[in-house]
Design an enzyme around this catalytic site. Sequence first.
Site, PDB file in Angstrom:
ATOM      1  N   GLU A 120       1.087  -5.731   6.683  1.00 49.10           N
ATOM      2  CA  GLU A 120       1.612  -6.907   5.971  1.00 49.10           C
ATOM      3  C   GLU A 120       3.044  -6.686   5.480  1.00 49.10           C
ATOM      4  O   GLU A 120       3.921  -7.524   5.737  1.00 49.10           O
ATOM      5  CB  GLU A 120       0.687  -7.298   4.817  1.00 49.10           C
ATOM      6  CG  GLU A 120       1.131  -8.588   4.129  1.00 49.10           C
ATOM      7  CD  GLU A 120       0.252  -8.973   2.951  1.00 49.10           C
ATOM      8  OE1 GLU A 120       0.749  -9.652   2.037  1.00 49.10           O
ATOM      9  OE2 GLU A 120      -0.943  -8.595   2.931  1.00 49.10           O
ATOM     10  N   HIS A 159      -9.038  -4.990   8.555  1.00 49.49           N
ATOM     11  CA  HIS A 159      -9.189  -3.543   8.467  1.00 49.49           C
ATOM     12  C   HIS A 159     -10.657  -3.149   8.257  1.00 49.49           C
ATOM     13  O   HIS A 159     -11.085  -2.776   7.158  1.00 49.49           O
ATOM     14  CB  HIS A 159      -8.296  -2.984   7.353  1.00 49.49           C
ATOM     15  CG  HIS A 159      -6.881  -2.817   7.797  1.00 49.49           C
ATOM     16  ND1 HIS A 159      -5.806  -2.879   6.950  1.00 49.49           N
ATOM     17  CD2 HIS A 159      -6.354  -2.593   9.028  1.00 49.49           C
ATOM     18  CE1 HIS A 159      -4.683  -2.706   7.636  1.00 49.49           C
ATOM     19  NE2 HIS A 159      -5.000  -2.523   8.895  1.00 49.49           N
TER      20      HIS A 159
END
Length: 331
Positions: free
Chosen positions: A133, A43
């Site tokens: 996730e 990210h």
Amino acid sequence: MEIIKISPRGYCYGVIDAMVIAKNASLDPNLPRPIHILGMIVHNKHVTDAFESIGIYTVDGANREEILDKITTGTVIFTAHGVSPSVKAKAAAKGLTTIDATCPDVLHTYNLILEKQAAGYEIIYIGKKGHPEPEGAYGTAPDVVHLVETKADIDALSLLSDNIFVTNQTTMSKWDVADLMDYIKEKFPKAIQHQEICMATQVRQEAVAVQAKGADLTIVVGDPRSNNTARLAQVSIEKAGTKAYRIADITELDIEWIKDAKKVAVTAGASTPTQLVREVLLFLEQFDAADKTTWKRAHNKDFERILPKMKNKYMAEKRRQRLAHLKNGGS
């Protein structure tokens, strides 16, 4: 101005692994083109832009299955955050070549979920809704995984079985996870708990909690989509008692935050390139509130310095060793 360079900070091994895997893919002439990454490899937009400069293209979207619908040919790289079995199966059915860059710590959690599902457990998974996730964790065993983010989510659970296993997203605040696990224990006293905060995340959070104390502010360098970066800012505020500001790079640093500061702490998320942190530190070291010629904030877009410099031919073996270490109780 005193600058506290919080350590450790910046890239973790899972991020470095994923970036090396993607860089190696760009150097492999045998892989079908184009090469896409299913979501952000890590990210940080600076990282994804750097990969695009060498022909590795990021395709993003609401969830991994939707993103996969946009890819029709070539090679696809699964990011460090992990993906569900259904996404892997869908990619195979489309005839795509796949490369898995899932962090070994995340894979370990997914394997735990599968083991507990096979043993007949319901699984409460603490994680941030909308983050890839937890999406992968839920997709690993959707019939038994219950994603919770708040105490209200826990209150809404109605589980009839006493066989309950609790685990979590690896990049959460360890204090938030502990608080929610305590709350779960009150409602489900027989639940087995297994905290899965990865060591890299944990030591970075602990460093901020201790080293940011007494500073006038903490600057956290990291992408707005990075959960571990957001947690570092949270830890500074809640555990060190120091206000915190998150910036993607030096261009977002507001002079008003620092012009009266005597002591500034600096840290960075696990997906933040070292170059971006160095630019912030160099700026602060020369900054003089009384001299506006020192106020210029400029980011040097140097993709070569962001990307890993060398192939690691032993990467696969090191990842296997890491997974085995975690399975044997290591951290």
